[in-house]
Scaffold this active site. Structure first.
Site, PDB file in Angstrom:
ATOM      1  N   SER A 203      -5.509   3.081   8.111  1.00  0.00           N
ATOM      2  CA  SER A 203      -6.221   2.427   8.431  1.00  0.00           C
ATOM      3  C   SER A 203      -7.265   1.947   7.157  1.00  0.00           C
ATOM      4  CB  SER A 203      -7.049   1.491   9.292  1.00  0.00           C
ATOM      5  OG  SER A 203      -6.163   1.666  10.305  1.00  0.00           O
TER       6      SER A 203
ATOM      7  N   ASP B  13       2.497   2.488   2.348  1.00  0.00           N
ATOM      8  CA  ASP B  13       3.936   2.053   3.082  1.00  0.00           C
ATOM      9  C   ASP B  13       4.629   1.711   2.210  1.00  0.00           C
ATOM     10  OD1 ASP B  13       5.891   1.937   5.354  1.00  0.00           O
ATOM     11  OD2 ASP B  13       5.005   0.184   5.414  1.00  0.00           O
TER      12      ASP B  13
ATOM     13  N   GLY C  81       0.604  -0.962  -0.058  1.00  0.00           N
ATOM     14  CA  GLY C  81      -0.033   0.589  -0.237  1.00  0.00           C
ATOM     15  C   GLY C  81       0.765   1.594  -0.065  1.00  0.00           C
TER      16      GLY C  81
HETATM   17  N1  AR6 Z   1      -0.928   7.781  -2.153  1.00  0.00           N
HETATM   18  C1  AR6 Z   1      -1.978   7.807  -1.400  1.00  0.00           C
HETATM   19  N2  AR6 Z   1      -2.601   7.207  -0.621  1.00  0.00           N
HETATM   20  C2  AR6 Z   1      -2.485   6.341  -1.387  1.00  0.00           C
HETATM   21  C3  AR6 Z   1      -1.207   5.395  -2.382  1.00  0.00           C
HETATM   22  C4  AR6 Z   1      -0.335   6.286  -3.223  1.00  0.00           C
HETATM   23  N3  AR6 Z   1       0.801   5.999  -2.681  1.00  0.00           N
HETATM   24  N4  AR6 Z   1      -1.294   4.112  -1.689  1.00  0.00           N
HETATM   25  C5  AR6 Z   1      -2.269   3.346  -1.509  1.00  0.00           C
HETATM   26  N5  AR6 Z   1      -2.988   4.417  -0.576  1.00  0.00           N
HETATM   27  P1  AR6 Z   1      -2.955   1.106   3.198  1.00  0.00           P
HETATM   28  P2  AR6 Z   1      -4.039   1.011   5.816  1.00  0.00           P
HETATM   29  C6  AR6 Z   1      -3.936   4.581  -0.222  1.00  0.00           C
HETATM   30  O1  AR6 Z   1      -3.361  -0.691   2.726  1.00  0.00           O
HETATM   31  O2  AR6 Z   1      -5.012  -0.092   5.738  1.00  0.00           O
HETATM   32  C7  AR6 Z   1       0.289  -1.606   4.305  1.00  0.00           C
HETATM   33  O3  AR6 Z   1       1.484  -2.929   4.040  1.00  0.00           O
HETATM   34  C8  AR6 Z   1      -5.329   3.110   0.022  1.00  0.00           C
HETATM   35  O4  AR6 Z   1      -5.406   3.799  -1.448  1.00  0.00           O
HETATM   36  O5  AR6 Z   1      -1.490   1.408   2.670  1.00  0.00           O
HETATM   37  O6  AR6 Z   1      -3.141   1.987   6.910  1.00  0.00           O
HETATM   38  C9  AR6 Z   1       1.222  -1.440   6.183  1.00  0.00           C
HETATM   39  O7  AR6 Z   1       2.942  -2.438   6.272  1.00  0.00           O
HETATM   40  C10 AR6 Z   1      -5.943   3.372   1.092  1.00  0.00           C
HETATM   41  O8  AR6 Z   1      -7.315   4.349   0.869  1.00  0.00           O
HETATM   42  O9  AR6 Z   1      -2.740   1.626   4.453  1.00  0.00           O
HETATM   43  C11 AR6 Z   1       0.783  -1.957   7.061  1.00  0.00           C
HETATM   44  O10 AR6 Z   1       0.795  -3.239   7.048  1.00  0.00           O
HETATM   45  C12 AR6 Z   1      -4.865   4.092   2.236  1.00  0.00           C
HETATM   46  O11 AR6 Z   1      -3.946   4.827   1.240  1.00  0.00           O
HETATM   47  C13 AR6 Z   1      -0.637  -1.987   6.012  1.00  0.00           C
HETATM   48  O12 AR6 Z   1      -0.352  -1.720   4.619  1.00  0.00           O
HETATM   49  C14 AR6 Z   1      -4.675   3.520   3.253  1.00  0.00           C
HETATM   50  O13 AR6 Z   1      -4.135   1.831   2.697  1.00  0.00           O
HETATM   51  C15 AR6 Z   1      -1.404  -0.723   7.440  1.00  0.00           C
HETATM   52  O14 AR6 Z   1      -2.859  -0.739   6.300  1.00  0.00           O
END
Ligand code: AR6
Length: 187
Positions: free
Chosen positions: A135, A52, A50
């Site tokens: 999240s 991260d 994601g």
């Molecule tokens: N820019 C902005 N938003 C984004 C981007 C980006 N480049 N990429 C994804 N999103 P997530 P979580 C959005 O899964 O639920 C990781 O593996 C995405 O569409 O990134 O907090 C970490 O290491 C969503 O709306 O984070 C943790 O293990 C939002 O960012 C876990 O995922 C959050 O999605 C954290 O999960």
């Protein structure tokens, strides 16, 4: 990149309202030139998928090396690092809760992410920052509830820290963007 703000300053008003300081941006957060971007990390702070993964790819390898010395991070807390190769000066890494149905303190933990991230921003003199939807991806938090907590928590801290001038809610999908817009309109 689309920037939307639902608010205009009342004519003649000198101080910016807290609502006016909140903006919605449809963008890749790694591209934003702000004082700090927030990372939705995991407890290891060593990268993942994601947002991260995108942040670690864009800021590597210095970010990974730096994070190895941080000793991880508790859920609902945050730690700050330089932005390394990113346009943002700092990265604030926070760990959102995994959604388990709402009975495991998820709302307080999610609010804690926004609160501690803005505490760190204020301590480090950051005046502009961007949050992803913490999240709302892998961790499975229901979007509407998460967006309501995000906006309310940010607003509380904008009142506490008048030196923070702008907080962007960075959305990766038009669906999320419209949820933020609805939420900001109802503030
Ligand atoms: N820019 C902005 N938003 C984004 C981007 C980006 N480049 N990429 C994804 N999103 P997530 P979580 C959005 O899964 O639920 C990781 O593996 C995405 O569409 O990134 O907090 C970490 O290491 C969503 O709306 O984070 C943790 O293990 C939002 O960012 C876990 O995922 C959050 O999605 C954290 O999960």
């Amino acid at each position: 990149m689309t920037v939307r703000t639902g608010y205009k300053l009342a004519e003649g008003r000198k101080e910016m309202s807290t609502q006016h300081k909140m903006q919605i941006v449809l963008a890749d957060i790694t591209k934003l030139k702000v004082g700090a971007i927030v990372n939705a990390a995991n407890n290891t702070l060593l990268g993942g998928g994601g947002v991260d993964g995108a942040i670690h790819r864009a800021a590597r390898p210095e970010l990974y090396e730096h994070c190895r010395g941080l000793g991880g991070c508790e859920t609902g807390q945050a730690k700050i690092t330089p932005g390394f190769r990113l346009p943002a000066q700092f990265i604030i890494h926070t760990v959102g809760p995994v959604w388990h149905g709402g009975e495991q303190n998820e709302a307080e933990l999610l609010a804690g992410c926004y609160h501690t991230s803005m505490d760190l921003a204020a301590e480090n003199g950051v005046t502009t920052m961007a949050f992803p939807a913490i999240s709302c991806g892998v961790f499975g938090y229901p979007l509407e509830q998460a967006v309501a907590i995000a906006v309310q928590s940010v607003q509380e801290k904008l009142v506490q820290y008048p030196d923070i001038e702008q907080v962007q809610f960075c959305c990766f999908s038009p669906e999320l963007e419209s949820l933020y817009l609805e939420q900001l309109e109802s503030v």
